[in-house]
Design an enzyme around this catalytic site. Structure first.
Site, PDB file in Angstrom:
ATOM      1  N   ASP A  40       0.866  -1.166   0.000  1.00  0.00           N
ATOM      2  CA  ASP A  40       0.000   0.000   0.000  1.00  0.00           C
ATOM      3  C   ASP A  40       0.912   1.228   0.000  1.00  0.00           C
ATOM      4  O   ASP A  40       2.130   1.121   0.145  1.00  0.00           O
ATOM      5  CB  ASP A  40      -0.950  -0.024   1.212  1.00  0.00           C
ATOM      6  CG  ASP A  40      -2.190   0.826   0.976  1.00  0.00           C
ATOM      7  OD1 ASP A  40      -3.196   0.611   1.657  1.00  0.00           O
ATOM      8  OD2 ASP A  40      -2.155   1.714   0.086  1.00  0.00           O
TER       9      ASP A  40
HETATM   10  C1  GLC Z   1      -4.481   4.198  -0.136  1.00  0.00           C
HETATM   11  C2  GLC Z   1      -5.337   3.046   0.306  1.00  0.00           C
HETATM   12  C3  GLC Z   1      -5.433   1.946  -0.697  1.00  0.00           C
HETATM   13  C4  GLC Z   1      -5.379   2.534  -2.099  1.00  0.00           C
HETATM   14  C5  GLC Z   1      -3.974   3.090  -2.282  1.00  0.00           C
HETATM   15  C6  GLC Z   1      -3.798   3.726  -3.677  1.00  0.00           C
HETATM   16  O1  GLC Z   1      -3.677   4.632   0.919  1.00  0.00           O
HETATM   17  O2  GLC Z   1      -5.006   2.444   1.562  1.00  0.00           O
HETATM   18  O3  GLC Z   1      -6.652   1.238  -0.442  1.00  0.00           O
HETATM   19  O4  GLC Z   1      -5.656   1.551  -3.071  1.00  0.00           O
HETATM   20  O5  GLC Z   1      -3.645   4.042  -1.290  1.00  0.00           O
HETATM   21  O6  GLC Z   1      -4.650   4.801  -3.824  1.00  0.00           O
END
Ligand code: GLC
Length: 726
Positions: A264
């Site tokens: 993430d």
């Molecule tokens: C965010 C979220 C994740 C998302 C990623 C990209 O922090 O936790 O669910 O897909 O970043 O946007």
């Protein structure tokens, strides 16, 4: 491209080019890249050589824009390895469906599958290759804002909907240019943060994790999800992004996941904050060893792996392993043959917000809306009724909800506009979401005074739903309650419509309202769906995928709880007996339980019968359920089949969902449903972490909600012998 050619490409790559494939950047690093930023940004200088060795980009779409970035990139990439374009296409792309927690309330996997398929067709034309969805984290705490993105508190419902969503996004194998790769998230158990506080510690036993949380990820992977995303949280004492037991033993080995594992946003870098890495170099080493293939926005891989690779053969091997998985994904998506294969300005124009997609989104909303109370059958409104609307949601089009990225709610997507097509509507909001102006309130109350029935349109703004929106108080804002109390004090019959992305404490709303309708964030055609439910054009058929507490003090609250050693007896004795598992200031039960929801028709569960009181691995249990609709209007029902095991090697929930079916029951008619219960439904997590079924006594319970169930006993004759028989 043949696999051998992919292997040959890998061997042609320099170490710098390999490490580049492991990096994912937000689009603003690229020329003309207007990116949507979904995480904390760091000031980063990126030299062009490094930039043009990147593997993927997130947060940009649009056929023209993506084509331009891809063309520029390929012109500067030595081996012409195309970029992967990834984004959060969660519950729609341009056509926005209800939030996933709302679609879970439909109890219809086809609704979820179709929503993902529509989102895939629209976003693929706009250049997206991978979506960061479905989010399948089991949730039991409405203080956590991301419950809106999940499908709720039940393991079985989550597994069914996780598989449906992956099938919708990816379509049939091989994945064609109108579908996109699914990235199931967040691995794992991100939905269990202590105190419901965002990014907080998750500390659950491996037994509970495997029994309740792991199955939905497993179902998505079984449905061939091509990617998995690591979660921010710790699990078993180690941050998921560095957790070799979780990622190597469980994800790669046990679940046999051979796809791409992406971190993430900055989760690798955050290993330093977690206190398991001393610096980014250490963090990159931990993540690579855990098998994280793509580093989203921490720059750890791009900055530190080169030195490590020259020093250490194992690091080099791990880098090759990860790069190969990324190249194989690009090959699966057909990008080596044609890096622009899914991009289509024509299809983009034809599919986005198409009439057919809007019809689908409206249908999904109609199937998701939950009628929670309807005293005196005040609903449905009679056509032509003159109604007074008030509250912040009466004229707000903030109905798309969080994670609706490219979606734009049209000005007419308001309850006042939609209801005004059917009734004589007077609308005076009176208060804002959190704003109270005495003059405006007085105007609203003055207007309401002339009506005996008032529709209060209440709720939470989408900005207070989704990531980084944990709340300690899950009641409606005081300003809105001031309006509601004043309407009640004026003796109005009140229909309360609530728009939010989480279960709220609606105790006081329920107490002063004659009817309560929960709309979730219903999407691009949400207002129309709400209006059609209010006027009875559509039968309310949504059922709760998550318990609604009476008080935040009860949280976490969920239906499939364990009995404890001092359970309530549900007799008058409970009031006298001090030493029971209860509160001295609140009931144990939720205000509205899992699986609950009303209709306008009177559909009841008449009987549950089983063909055999004994079942075995070879002889499944066949159960019959009969419904009856005693009213003069067509009805809908979600028949829920629950299981209770009387004695287990570990404690067993008072009941757990093992099957459900949504059906229509015509006016004055009956409906017969048949369920087949196999050994698989009886399997549970034993202390040795094996998932097996015990011989013994069970109960099958059928109901139209988790709190109203008819039960019948049966025996499972072969599995692990009962301990007492030893
Ligand atoms: C965010 C979220 C994740 C998302 C990623 C990209 O922090 O936790 O669910 O897909 O970043 O946007």
């Amino acid at each position: 491209m043949e696999n051998t050619q992919v292997q040959a490409l890998l061997e042609e790559m320099t170490i710098e080019e390999k490490i580049g494939q492991l990096g994912q950047l937000s689009a603003d690093f690229f020329p003309n890249g207007q990116a949507t930023i979904t995480g904390p940004m760091q000031a980063q200088h990126m030299d062009l050589d490094t930039l043009y060795r990147s593997g993927s980009v997130l947060g940009i779409s649009g056929a023209k824009q993506v084509r331009a970035i891809q063309a520029d990139f390929l012109a500067h990439n030595r081996l012409h390895i195309p970029l992967l374009f990834m984004a959060d296409v969660v519950h729609g792309y341009k056509t926005i469906f209800p939030i996933p927690l709302g679609m879970a309330a439909s109890f219809d996997p086809e609704i979820v599958k179709n929503a993902s398929a529509v989102a895939a067709s629209e976003s693929a034309a706009g250049g997206i290759h991978v979506t960061f969805a479905p989010m399948v984290d089991l949730v039991r705490d409405p203080r956590w804002g991301r419950v809106m993105e999940s499908t709720g508190e039940d393991t079985y419902l989550n597994t069914v909907l996780a598989a449906a969503s992956v099938q919708g996004f990816q379509g049939e194998d091989p994945l064609d240019e109108e579908h996109i790769a699914a990235c199931v998230k967040h691995f794992a158990a991100y939905g269990a943060p202590e105190a419901g506080r965002e990014y907080n510690t998750v500390d659950i036993s491996e037994w509970r994790f495997r029994e309740q949380y792991l199955p939905s990820y497993a179902a998505a992977i079984k449905a061939q999800a091509l990617l998995v995303m690591t979660s921010f949280n710790t699990l078993f004492g180690v941050p998921a992004t560095a957790n070799q037991h979780l990622m190597r033993d469980i994800l790669r080995e046990e679940l046999d996941f051979s796809g791409v594992l992406i971190s993430d946003w900055d989760a690798i870098g955050e290993l330093i904050n977690h206190g398991v890495a001393g610096d980014l170099d250490h963090a990159s080493d931990l993540a690579l060893k855990a098998g994280v293939d793509i580093d989203m926005m921490s720059f750890a891989y791009s900055r530190y792996l080169k030195r490590a690779a020259t020093l250490d053969a194992e690091t080099k091997r791990l880098i090759d392993e990860s790069v190969l998985r990324i190249l194989e994904l690009k090959n699966t998506l057909g990008l080596f043959e044609d890096p622009y294969r899914n991009i289509s300005i024509e299809r983009e124009t034809a599919t986005e917000l198409s009439p057919a997609h809007l019809v689908d989104a409206q249908h999904a909303a109609e199937e998701s809306i939950v009628l929670l109370k309807n005293a005196g059958q005040i609903l449905p409104l009679q056509p032509g009724t003159s109604v007074f609307l008030t509250g912040p949601l009466s004229e707000s089009n903030d109905l798309l909800g969080s994670w609706s990225w490219q979606g734009k709610s049209t000005p007419d997507n308001t309850i006042a506009a939609a209801l005004g097509q059917r009734c004589e509507v007077k609308s005076v909001p009176g208060v804002g979401y959190h704003a109270l102006n005495e003059k405006q309130l007085k105007v609203a109350l003055g207007g309401a005074h002339h009506y005996d029935t008032v529709i209060a349109c209440l709720g939470i703004p989408s900005s207070e739903s989704g990531e980084a929106t944990s709340m300690t108080d899950i009641r409606l804002p005081e300003e809105q309650m001031t309006l509601l109390r004043a309407l009640a004090a004026d003796g109005k019959r009140i229909i309360s419509i609530v728009i939010a992305g989480r279960p709220l404490d609606l105790s006081e709303v329920d107490a002063v309202s004659d009817a309560v309708v929960f709309g979730w964030f219903p999407g691009s055609r949400g207002a129309e769906a709400i209006a059609r439910i209010l006027t009875g054009e559509v039968e309310p058929s949504g059922r709760l995928p998550m318990s609604f507490p009476r008080s935040v003090g009860q949280v976490p609250i969920y239906y499939n709880q364990y009995n404890t050693g001092r359970p309530l007896t549900h007799t008058p004795n409970d009031a006298e007996n001090k030493y029971l598992s209860k509160y001295i200031d609140e009931e144990n039960t939720p205000l509205y339980p899992f699986g609950y929801g009303l209709g306008y028709a009177q559909v009841t569960l008449q009987s549950l019968t089983i063909e055999n009181t004994e079942m075995s691995s070879q002889k499944p249990m066949v159960a019959h359920v009969r419904l009856e609709n005693s009213s003069n209007r067509d009805g809908r029902a979600v028949v829920q089949l629950y299981l209770h095991q009387k004695i287990g090697e570990t404690v067993r929930p008072v009941k757990r969902l093992i099957a459900f079916e949504k059906v229509a029951v015509g006016a004055g008619e009956t409906a017969d449903l048949l369920f087949s219960v196999t050994e698989d439904s009886l399997r549970y997590m034993h202390t040795d972490l094996t998932n097996t079924a015990d011989a013994g006594e069970y109960e099958l319970l059928a109901g139209l909600s988790s709190d109203a169930t008819q039960a019948v006993g049966f025996t499972f004759t072969n599995g692990l012998k009962e301990k007492s028989d030893d």
